[in-house]
Design an enzyme around this catalytic site. Structure first.
Site, short mmCIF file in Angstrom:
data_model
loop_
_atom_site.label_atom_id
_atom_site.label_comp_id
_atom_site.label_asym_id
_atom_site.label_seq_id
_atom_site.Cartn_x
_atom_site.Cartn_y
_atom_site.Cartn_z
N HIS A 171 0.91 -1.23 -0.09
CA HIS A 171 -0.22 0.06 0.08
C HIS A 171 0.83 1.05 0.05
CE1 HIS A 171 -3.28 -2.45 2.05
NE2 HIS A 171 -3.80 -2.29 0.96
N CYS A 258 -2.46 0.37 9.93
CA CYS A 258 -3.56 -0.42 9.29
C CYS A 258 -4.66 -0.71 10.37
CB CYS A 258 -2.84 -1.81 8.76
SG CYS A 258 -1.74 -1.74 7.66
N1 GLY Z 1 -2.63 -9.12 4.98
C1 GLY Z 1 -3.13 -7.57 4.87
C2 GLY Z 1 -3.85 -7.44 3.34
O1 GLY Z 1 -3.38 -8.27 2.53
O2 GLY Z 1 -4.59 -6.91 3.40
#
Ligand code: GLY
Length: 265
Positions: A171, A258
């Site tokens: 990300h 996150c």
């Molecule tokens: N494990 C985090 C994701 O791939 O969204």
């Protein structure tokens, strides 16, 4: 709850989190090899992370565990909350799309809600807000249709959306996050600094590629113990670094940003 924030203003903040799923070991993995995850330790670490959010001045609202959604502790990917509107995402990984309805329910009454619709995909981890610009990682999770829908949803409120190319990371917020009013922490191997004009760029220690992910709450930076060299460099510049051990959710390819969605009450 209130706290003294930048420039003497007083802001009440809510942090939405979610209990760690018992299925965490079955999480999506893109750039990491699968390793055993200690669920009990993950839950203790998550509780300490929530306490760090409280200590930084957030009111923590924990959503219920989703036993059938391994990645659901990573609430950041399900929504982008601005002062004026909340955009419920359509995560790029199909296994994660069942995470969004309960986030929408949690925000009902707090914000006007809009939704990213198929064929659009968008992960909140790809959206870095710097003032009135939303930088969006053009990652494997967030496609052009999702980015266009986001831009249309937020334009009426005076936000501009910029698509940012990435390489070698999941990300955008794996590669760059804000650490103060005028600084971003960035891994130059994953995203180019030129995309963030007007901000001083602090590079991560080259031995710590995952070090660019930090949670800024007021003037406090909640930060993973797994990146000690970058943490020390930040402390030397006067940043209030609050260390948390996230070893188990890191194995699930999640960083400190996150695990919460933080916004003004
Ligand atoms: N494990 C985090 C994701 O791939 O969204």
């Amino acid at each position: 709850m209130t706290l003294q924030a930048c420039k003497g203003t007083t802001i009440a903040r809510i942090a939405i989190t979610r209990a760690v799923s018992r299925a965490l070991e079955h999480c999506e993995l893109t750039h990491l090899a699968r390793r055993p995850i200690d669920l009990a330790l993950a839950r203790r670490q998550h509780a300490a992370y929530e306490q760090a959010l409280r200590d930084a001045g957030c009111e923590v609202r924990q959503l219920a565990e989703q036993p059938d959604h391994p990645d659901s502790v990573f609430v950041e990917d399900t929504v982008i909350v601005l002062d004026e509107v909340a955009v419920i995402t359509r995560p790029g990984a199909a296994s994660r799309r069942g995470e969004t309805p309960s986030m929408a329910a949690a925000l009902n009454g707090l914000r006007e809600l809009v939704h990213i619709e198929a064929p659009g995909t968008l992960d909140g981890g790809d959206v870095l807000r710097l003032d009135r610009t939303l930088y969006v990682g053009a990652s494997a999770r967030s496609n052009a249709a999702g980015i266009t829908q986001l831009a249309r949803s937020v334009a009426p409120f005076g936000y501009r959306v910029e698509s940012v190319p990435l390489r070698d990371c999941l990300h955008l917020k794996s590669a760059v996050t804000r650490i103060s009013v005028d600084r971003v922490l960035l891994n130059p191997a994953w995203v180019e600094a030129r995309h963030f004009p007007g901000f001083d760029v602090v590079p991560v220690d080259p031995s710590e590629p995952h070090a660019a992910n930090a949670v800024l709450v007021g003037e406090a930076v909640i930060y993973a113990v797994s990146c000690p060299r970058t943490a020390e460099a930040l402390r030397k510049t006067g940043i209030d670094v609050r260390s948390v051990d996230m070893s188990e959710t890191e194995k699930a390819e999640g960083g400190v940003t996150c695990c919460s969605v933080i916004f003004s009450a």
